[in-house]
Design a protein around this motif. Structure first.
Motif, PDB file in Angstrom:
ATOM      1  N   MET A   1     -17.802  33.803 -65.285  1.00  0.00           N
ATOM      2  CA  MET A   1     -18.864  32.821 -64.873  1.00  0.00           C
ATOM      3  C   MET A   1     -18.702  31.447 -65.402  1.00  0.00           C
ATOM      4  SD  MET A   1     -22.347  33.833 -64.451  1.00  0.00           S
ATOM      5  CE  MET A   1     -23.077  35.146 -63.241  1.00  0.00           C
ATOM      6  N   PRO A   2     -18.441  30.467 -64.769  1.00  0.00           N
ATOM      7  CA  PRO A   2     -18.322  29.179 -65.095  1.00  0.00           C
ATOM      8  C   PRO A   2     -19.288  28.704 -66.179  1.00  0.00           C
ATOM      9  CG  PRO A   2     -18.102  29.149 -62.751  1.00  0.00           C
ATOM     10  CD  PRO A   2     -18.929  30.534 -63.413  1.00  0.00           C
ATOM     11  N   GLY A   3     -20.525  28.811 -66.073  1.00  0.00           N
ATOM     12  CA  GLY A   3     -21.468  28.466 -66.826  1.00  0.00           C
ATOM     13  C   GLY A   3     -21.436  29.102 -68.450  1.00  0.00           C
ATOM     14  N   ARG A   4     -20.770  30.242 -68.317  1.00  0.00           N
ATOM     15  CA  ARG A   4     -20.765  31.026 -69.614  1.00  0.00           C
ATOM     16  C   ARG A   4     -19.388  30.454 -70.551  1.00  0.00           C
ATOM     17  NH1 ARG A   4     -21.919  37.391 -68.764  1.00  0.00           N
ATOM     18  NH2 ARG A   4     -24.217  37.090 -68.020  1.00  0.00           N
ATOM     19  N   ASP A   5     -18.359  30.058 -69.478  1.00  0.00           N
ATOM     20  CA  ASP A   5     -17.026  29.499 -70.244  1.00  0.00           C
ATOM     21  C   ASP A   5     -17.664  28.124 -70.812  1.00  0.00           C
ATOM     22  OD1 ASP A   5     -15.602  31.584 -69.455  1.00  0.00           O
ATOM     23  OD2 ASP A   5     -15.041  30.607 -67.623  1.00  0.00           O
ATOM     24  N   ALA A   6     -18.434  27.324 -70.203  1.00  0.00           N
ATOM     25  CA  ALA A   6     -18.752  25.996 -70.709  1.00  0.00           C
ATOM     26  C   ALA A   6     -19.498  26.083 -72.021  1.00  0.00           C
ATOM     27  CB  ALA A   6     -19.391  25.134 -69.746  1.00  0.00           C
ATOM     28  N   ALA A   7     -20.433  27.273 -71.914  1.00  0.00           N
ATOM     29  CA  ALA A   7     -21.383  27.543 -73.002  1.00  0.00           C
ATOM     30  C   ALA A   7     -20.584  27.951 -74.276  1.00  0.00           C
ATOM     31  CB  ALA A   7     -22.376  28.284 -72.710  1.00  0.00           C
ATOM     32  N   ALA A   8     -19.524  28.752 -73.983  1.00  0.00           N
ATOM     33  CA  ALA A   8     -18.649  29.120 -75.112  1.00  0.00           C
ATOM     34  C   ALA A   8     -17.807  27.828 -75.443  1.00  0.00           C
ATOM     35  CB  ALA A   8     -17.789  30.263 -74.416  1.00  0.00           C
ATOM     36  N   ARG A   9     -17.320  26.908 -74.735  1.00  0.00           N
ATOM     37  CA  ARG A   9     -16.521  26.016 -75.204  1.00  0.00           C
ATOM     38  C   ARG A   9     -17.311  24.986 -76.015  1.00  0.00           C
ATOM     39  NH1 ARG A   9     -14.397  25.485 -69.795  1.00  0.00           N
ATOM     40  NH2 ARG A   9     -15.843  23.793 -69.507  1.00  0.00           N
ATOM     41  N   ARG A  10     -18.724  24.863 -75.746  1.00  0.00           N
ATOM     42  CA  ARG A  10     -19.487  23.871 -76.371  1.00  0.00           C
ATOM     43  C   ARG A  10     -19.947  24.771 -77.817  1.00  0.00           C
ATOM     44  NH1 ARG A  10     -22.277  23.241 -71.587  1.00  0.00           N
ATOM     45  NH2 ARG A  10     -23.836  24.894 -72.348  1.00  0.00           N
ATOM     46  N   ALA A  11     -19.953  25.943 -77.864  1.00  0.00           N
ATOM     47  CA  ALA A  11     -20.410  26.566 -79.153  1.00  0.00           C
ATOM     48  C   ALA A  11     -19.049  26.362 -79.932  1.00  0.00           C
ATOM     49  CB  ALA A  11     -20.558  27.828 -78.899  1.00  0.00           C
ATOM     50  N   ALA A  12     -17.877  26.757 -79.340  1.00  0.00           N
ATOM     51  CA  ALA A  12     -16.783  26.695 -80.276  1.00  0.00           C
ATOM     52  C   ALA A  12     -16.452  24.859 -80.781  1.00  0.00           C
ATOM     53  CB  ALA A  12     -15.796  26.902 -79.364  1.00  0.00           C
ATOM     54  N   ARG A  13     -16.741  24.132 -80.148  1.00  0.00           N
ATOM     55  CA  ARG A  13     -16.711  22.789 -80.281  1.00  0.00           C
ATOM     56  C   ARG A  13     -17.590  22.139 -81.537  1.00  0.00           C
ATOM     57  NH1 ARG A  13     -17.965  17.158 -79.402  1.00  0.00           N
ATOM     58  NH2 ARG A  13     -16.192  15.950 -78.920  1.00  0.00           N
ATOM     59  N   ARG A  14     -18.801  23.040 -81.386  1.00  0.00           N
ATOM     60  CA  ARG A  14     -19.896  22.684 -82.434  1.00  0.00           C
ATOM     61  C   ARG A  14     -19.207  23.169 -83.708  1.00  0.00           C
ATOM     62  NH1 ARG A  14     -24.363  23.927 -78.205  1.00  0.00           N
ATOM     63  NH2 ARG A  14     -24.589  21.704 -77.321  1.00  0.00           N
ATOM     64  N   ALA A  15     -18.882  24.562 -83.610  1.00  0.00           N
ATOM     65  CA  ALA A  15     -18.721  25.084 -84.716  1.00  0.00           C
ATOM     66  C   ALA A  15     -17.356  24.542 -85.512  1.00  0.00           C
ATOM     67  CB  ALA A  15     -18.239  26.660 -84.665  1.00  0.00           C
ATOM     68  N   PHE A  16     -16.706  24.051 -84.700  1.00  0.00           N
ATOM     69  CA  PHE A  16     -15.619  23.367 -85.263  1.00  0.00           C
ATOM     70  C   PHE A  16     -15.928  22.144 -86.026  1.00  0.00           C
ATOM     71  CE2 PHE A  16     -12.375  19.821 -85.010  1.00  0.00           C
ATOM     72  CZ  PHE A  16     -11.147  20.464 -85.676  1.00  0.00           C
ATOM     73  N   ILE A  17     -16.914  21.151 -85.455  1.00  0.00           N
ATOM     74  CA  ILE A  17     -17.264  19.993 -86.044  1.00  0.00           C
ATOM     75  C   ILE A  17     -18.103  20.334 -87.416  1.00  0.00           C
ATOM     76  CG2 ILE A  17     -19.099  18.098 -85.814  1.00  0.00           C
ATOM     77  CD1 ILE A  17     -18.101  18.239 -82.859  1.00  0.00           C
ATOM     78  N   ARG A  18     -18.811  21.608 -87.114  1.00  0.00           N
ATOM     79  CA  ARG A  18     -19.738  21.893 -88.314  1.00  0.00           C
ATOM     80  C   ARG A  18     -18.653  22.272 -89.856  1.00  0.00           C
ATOM     81  NH1 ARG A  18     -23.284  24.288 -84.952  1.00  0.00           N
ATOM     82  NH2 ARG A  18     -22.181  26.247 -85.034  1.00  0.00           N
ATOM     83  N   ALA A  19     -17.461  22.832 -89.315  1.00  0.00           N
ATOM     84  CA  ALA A  19     -16.622  23.230 -90.195  1.00  0.00           C
ATOM     85  C   ALA A  19     -15.619  22.341 -90.913  1.00  0.00           C
ATOM     86  CB  ALA A  19     -16.029  24.469 -89.995  1.00  0.00           C
ATOM     87  N   HIS A  20     -15.265  21.274 -89.897  1.00  0.00           N
ATOM     88  CA  HIS A  20     -14.162  20.496 -90.406  1.00  0.00           C
ATOM     89  C   HIS A  20     -14.706  19.006 -90.449  1.00  0.00           C
ATOM     90  CE1 HIS A  20     -12.129  24.185 -88.686  1.00  0.00           C
ATOM     91  NE2 HIS A  20     -11.344  23.819 -89.903  1.00  0.00           N
ATOM     92  N   HIS A  21     -15.857  18.503 -90.105  1.00  0.00           N
ATOM     93  CA  HIS A  21     -16.020  16.937 -90.086  1.00  0.00           C
ATOM     94  C   HIS A  21     -15.812  16.386 -91.526  1.00  0.00           C
ATOM     95  CE1 HIS A  21     -18.672  13.603 -89.521  1.00  0.00           C
ATOM     96  NE2 HIS A  21     -18.394  13.896 -88.233  1.00  0.00           N
ATOM     97  N   PRO A  22     -15.448  15.023 -91.533  1.00  0.00           N
ATOM     98  CA  PRO A  22     -15.124  14.473 -92.541  1.00  0.00           C
ATOM     99  C   PRO A  22     -16.326  14.116 -93.752  1.00  0.00           C
ATOM    100  CG  PRO A  22     -14.099  13.409 -90.567  1.00  0.00           C
ATOM    101  CD  PRO A  22     -14.924  14.573 -90.345  1.00  0.00           C
ATOM    102  N   ASP A  23     -17.456  14.141 -93.089  1.00  0.00           N
ATOM    103  CA  ASP A  23     -18.681  14.141 -93.828  1.00  0.00           C
ATOM    104  C   ASP A  23     -19.004  15.155 -94.585  1.00  0.00           C
ATOM    105  OD1 ASP A  23     -19.015  11.419 -93.102  1.00  0.00           O
ATOM    106  OD2 ASP A  23     -20.723  11.944 -91.519  1.00  0.00           O
TER     107      ASP A  23
END
Length: 83
Positions: A1-23
């Motif tokens: 499903m395309p919607g699930r893939d997009a949601a998974a990509r957004r979730a992975a991006r948010r998790a990466f930002i939470r873990a590696h943000h310079p702030d």
């Protein structure tokens, strides 16, 4: 499903930002490189690649003339904005 893939990509991006943000103590170079990797488009068609086309439908002929007159009269009868 395309919607699930997009949601998974957004979730992975948010998790990466939470873990590696310079702030929060992450390395800025690693953060930028990771975002570039996550933002890279997956292979395959993207539904947002098409050009944006704006279509304005205006009445033509006698109907258009009457429409413009009615709009003009409505603007003229409007109360002033400044008191």
């Amino acid at each position: 499903m395309p919607g699930r893939d997009a949601a998974a990509r957004r979730a992975a991006r948010r998790a990466f930002i939470r873990a590696h943000h310079p702030d929060v103590g992450g390395d800025p170079e690693e953060f930028a490189a990771g975002l570039a990797e996550l933002d890279r488009r997956p292979e395959g068609p993207d539904r947002f690649d098409a050009p944006v086309v704006v279509v304005v439908v205006r009445p033509r002929g006698l109907r258009g003339v009457l429409h413009r007159i009615v709009r003009w009269r409505a603007r003229r009868r409007r109360p002033p904005r400044v008191r």
